[in-house]
Design an enzyme around this catalytic site. Structure first.
Site, mmCIF file in Angstrom:
data_model
loop_
_atom_site.group_PDB
_atom_site.id
_atom_site.type_symbol
_atom_site.label_atom_id
_atom_site.label_comp_id
_atom_site.label_asym_id
_atom_site.label_seq_id
_atom_site.Cartn_x
_atom_site.Cartn_y
_atom_site.Cartn_z
ATOM 1 N N HIS A 40 -7.626 9.438 -3.384
ATOM 2 C CA HIS A 40 -6.305 8.959 -2.972
ATOM 3 C C HIS A 40 -5.217 9.825 -3.610
ATOM 4 O O HIS A 40 -4.992 9.780 -4.814
ATOM 5 C CB HIS A 40 -6.134 7.493 -3.370
ATOM 6 C CG HIS A 40 -4.794 6.903 -3.006
ATOM 7 N ND1 HIS A 40 -4.613 6.076 -1.918
ATOM 8 C CD2 HIS A 40 -3.575 7.027 -3.574
ATOM 9 C CE1 HIS A 40 -3.329 5.711 -1.850
ATOM 10 N NE2 HIS A 40 -2.685 6.282 -2.859
ATOM 11 N N ASP A 76 -5.763 9.822 1.942
ATOM 12 C CA ASP A 76 -7.135 9.775 1.429
ATOM 13 C C ASP A 76 -7.877 10.974 1.992
ATOM 14 O O ASP A 76 -7.871 11.195 3.197
ATOM 15 C CB ASP A 76 -7.859 8.495 1.872
ATOM 16 C CG ASP A 76 -7.303 7.247 1.225
ATOM 17 O OD1 ASP A 76 -6.637 7.364 0.179
ATOM 18 O OD2 ASP A 76 -7.530 6.150 1.776
ATOM 19 N N GLU A 85 -9.726 6.163 -7.925
ATOM 20 C CA GLU A 85 -9.850 6.595 -6.525
ATOM 21 C C GLU A 85 -9.582 8.091 -6.485
ATOM 22 O O GLU A 85 -8.467 8.523 -6.208
ATOM 23 C CB GLU A 85 -8.830 5.868 -5.628
ATOM 24 C CG GLU A 85 -9.076 4.380 -5.475
ATOM 25 C CD GLU A 85 -8.227 3.756 -4.360
ATOM 26 O OE1 GLU A 85 -7.449 4.480 -3.710
ATOM 27 O OE2 GLU A 85 -8.368 2.546 -4.152
ATOM 28 N N SER A 116 0.827 -1.208 0.000
ATOM 29 C CA SER A 116 0.000 0.000 0.000
ATOM 30 C C SER A 116 0.861 1.258 0.000
ATOM 31 O O SER A 116 1.841 1.349 0.741
ATOM 32 C CB SER A 116 -0.891 0.033 1.233
ATOM 33 O OG SER A 116 -1.545 1.291 1.303
HETATM 34 ZN ZN ZN Z 1 -5.729 5.641 -0.309
#
Ligand code: ZN
Length: 155
Positions: A122, A70, A119, A61
């Site tokens: 993100h 985020d 996303e 990650s």
């Molecule tokens: Zn993220």
């Protein structure tokens, strides 16, 4: 988060606020153990193949690097959903994040390169110079910008 990314994020949030946009932090640095439970949550919800499209396996990650963040809209609507892109915070970030060294890491149409569904929440810190160059180039995936191979299954 790492110091450079954290102070850039503070500047970005202040600039958004000055424009009347309330942005929230949903997730910053995650430890390996936290990523184990985050990923497992998505496996439980979606099965492994589904989880791999939306969550990184532990050890992979960007949140574990201290360079990813985020964000949410203060309204709470569309948090961690694709419609976040249409909220005030989402559209402000898409237009301005690069000025603070952040990019929207997983963009629509890039899944075959990045391995992830879009996303819009993100953000990944790459520094103001690279972020501005990437924004100016119109390139949408960090792999493409740095000339790296597509990584549809590196998680
Ligand atoms: Zn993220």
């Amino acid at each position: 988060m790492r110091a450079a990314a954290a102070s850039a994020a503070e500047e970005m949030f202040a600039a958004a606020a000055a424009d009347g946009v309330s942005m929230t932090v949903l997730s910053g640095f995650r430890s390996y153990d936290t990523q184990v439970s985050t990923y497992q949550h998505w496996v439980n919800v979606n099965g492994q193949a589904g989880a791999d499209r939306v969550s990184a396996r532990p050890g992979y990650s960007e949140h574990q690097t201290g360079l990813a963040l985020d964000i949410g809209d203060a309204s709470g609507s569309c948090n961690l959903a694709e419609c976040f892109a249409d909220t005030p915070a989402g559209s402000w970030a898409a237009e301005n994040a690069h000025r603070f060294g952040f990019i929207i890491r997983y963009q629509p149409g890039q899944e075959a390169v990045t391995g992830y569904s879009p996303e819009p929440w993100h953000l990944r810190f790459i520094g103001t110079k690279d972020a501005a160059d990437m924004a100016g180039s119109g390139v949408k995936a960090l792999e493409t910008f740095y000339g790296l191979p597509a990584a549809p299954d590196y998680r």
